[in-house]
Write an enzyme that holds these catalytic residues in place. Sequence first.
Site, PDB file in Angstrom:
ATOM      1  N   ARG A  78       0.797  -1.236  -0.050  1.00  0.00           N
ATOM      2  CA  ARG A  78      -0.049  -0.062  -0.036  1.00  0.00           C
ATOM      3  C   ARG A  78       0.974   1.356  -0.039  1.00  0.00           C
ATOM      4  NH1 ARG A  78      -2.763   2.958   4.483  1.00  0.00           N
ATOM      5  NH2 ARG A  78      -4.648   3.929   3.699  1.00  0.00           N
ATOM      6  N   ASN A 155      -6.730   8.395   2.613  1.00  0.00           N
ATOM      7  CA  ASN A 155      -6.359   7.562   4.067  1.00  0.00           C
ATOM      8  C   ASN A 155      -7.402   8.169   5.053  1.00  0.00           C
ATOM      9  OD1 ASN A 155      -4.432   6.111   5.639  1.00  0.00           O
ATOM     10  ND2 ASN A 155      -4.356   8.014   6.507  1.00  0.00           N
ATOM     11  N   GLU A 156      -8.057   7.486   6.077  1.00  0.00           N
ATOM     12  CA  GLU A 156      -8.698   7.831   7.168  1.00  0.00           C
ATOM     13  C   GLU A 156      -9.366   9.171   6.961  1.00  0.00           C
ATOM     14  OE1 GLU A 156      -5.379   7.826  10.084  1.00  0.00           O
ATOM     15  OE2 GLU A 156      -5.073   5.718   9.657  1.00  0.00           O
ATOM     16  N   HIS A 222      -8.702   0.259  10.145  1.00  0.00           N
ATOM     17  CA  HIS A 222      -7.345   0.426  10.631  1.00  0.00           C
ATOM     18  C   HIS A 222      -7.291   0.043  12.040  1.00  0.00           C
ATOM     19  CE1 HIS A 222      -6.005   3.483   7.428  1.00  0.00           C
ATOM     20  NE2 HIS A 222      -6.158   2.293   6.876  1.00  0.00           N
ATOM     21  N   TYR A 224      -5.711  -0.125  15.757  1.00  0.00           N
ATOM     22  CA  TYR A 224      -4.656   0.259  16.588  1.00  0.00           C
ATOM     23  C   TYR A 224      -5.274   0.051  17.974  1.00  0.00           C
ATOM     24  CZ  TYR A 224      -2.022   1.809  12.825  1.00  0.00           C
ATOM     25  OH  TYR A 224      -1.283   1.900  11.595  1.00  0.00           O
ATOM     26  N   GLU A 251      -4.533  -1.189   7.864  1.00  0.00           N
ATOM     27  CA  GLU A 251      -3.088  -0.716   8.801  1.00  0.00           C
ATOM     28  C   GLU A 251      -3.491  -1.476   9.863  1.00  0.00           C
ATOM     29  OE1 GLU A 251      -2.356   3.422   9.190  1.00  0.00           O
ATOM     30  OE2 GLU A 251      -2.379   4.038   7.190  1.00  0.00           O
ATOM     31  N   TRP A 280       1.398  -1.664   9.124  1.00  0.00           N
ATOM     32  CA  TRP A 280       2.024  -0.396   9.106  1.00  0.00           C
ATOM     33  C   TRP A 280       3.222  -0.293   9.894  1.00  0.00           C
ATOM     34  CZ3 TRP A 280       0.705   3.943   6.487  1.00  0.00           C
ATOM     35  CH2 TRP A 280       1.488   5.227   6.929  1.00  0.00           C
TER      36      TRP A 280
END
Length: 456
Positions: A78, A155-156, A222, A224, A251, A280
Amino acid sequence: MRRLFAGVGALLLATVAAVFAFGPSAHAAAGFTVSGGKLYDANGNEFIMRGVNHAHTWYPQQTSSFANVKALGANTVRVVLSSGDRWTRNSAADVTNVIQLCKTNRLICVLEVHDTTGYGEQSGAITLDRAVDYWLSIASALNGQEAYVIVNIGNEPYGNQNYTSWTTDTANAIRRLRTGGIQHTIMVDAPNWGQDWAFTMRDTAPTVFNADPARNTVFSVHMYGVFDTAAEISDYLGRFRSRGLPIVVGEFGHNHSDGNPDEETILSYTQANGIGWLGWSWSGNSGGVEYLDMATNFNPNQLTSWGQRLFNGTNGIRQTAREATVFGSTPPPTSPPPTTTPSPTTAPPTTTPPPAGGGCTATYAITGQWQGGFQGDVRVTAGSAAISGWTVRWTFANGQTVSQSWGTNLTSSGATVTARNVDYNGRLGAGASTSFGFIGSWTGTNPVPAVTCTAS
């Protein structure tokens, strides 16, 4: 991700999933397609992403990174691009070169515009509509590359403010891309800095999917700090699976300033359920998240512990990545592991005898060995009946010790090691398997021990 994510807490909402009927996927010009919640390459074969993110727009000189991540086994990269609103614009010529680097190294390219990151909360962030302007402006680089490129719109594309507009804005962005002639599979990121803690993407994904006249959209979350338990991970991804909607983990990391993600569950759940992921990130992180680098200073011979885990660990890239069939045959990686992790020692695995009825078996294998250290992998397989838990034991014969493990609750008493299932991998159907891994030390010799497996 750029520097830091805004700190957010996990928010659990009780929802009832509705059932939606989706039309057939369109067959774009020899490109990727989506059907039944799965991604298929241009040859009609299922493709599961196993790769990494690479910050090309901030490190355009690091073109060797494509070959390096391929040599480590990745099938996808990516690539961070910029529309020019926040960072230096990546021109159509530059994007053409990036795509060629991917194709030369037999990697599928996921291209993303990073300038949308945290819109509504991050100063200078742009709208998805503005990101579409960029994609249409470089269409000359994209057209004809549908078999090798997936377009990740932005992105985001929302922080933690005004994110309820995500559904309408994303649907409109997809329509504009299609009207503008973009036939590629489209990937859309979740709001809330990609982590969708308010479940906006999760709950409105059917609306967005049906907004695509090609029915060729993939959703990306994503993971996290919001995803720090097995239950949160399996519930979130499972809701997409149950509705036949394609989802990838675009990610994720092993740690973060907003909490400690459960990367072991991310890796095991996605492997068990055929879900793609992109870790990531390769190298170049800053602003306090340098620990997310997989390679130190872009050097493939200096993998960090995170890089070792993602490339060489259980359910990692070397073990699970399969090259897209559009590149022809699918040979295994030919490059040797980096010098910091010498080539695996060939050692026959040991297996417990298969049980006559229920129960389980376990296979112990040394998957990598270097002076003073080694990596082990243990695969547990249920017998002819389902099991609800397992315990594997072995005794080292030559003073070996275990220093780190994943996918198991592992304890040692002298030379005897006991490994028990964790909450997400104990229940196995008849004949089903799971695996766990560990890092150990040795001196002298490192023979493979006999192992036993007991089911519960």
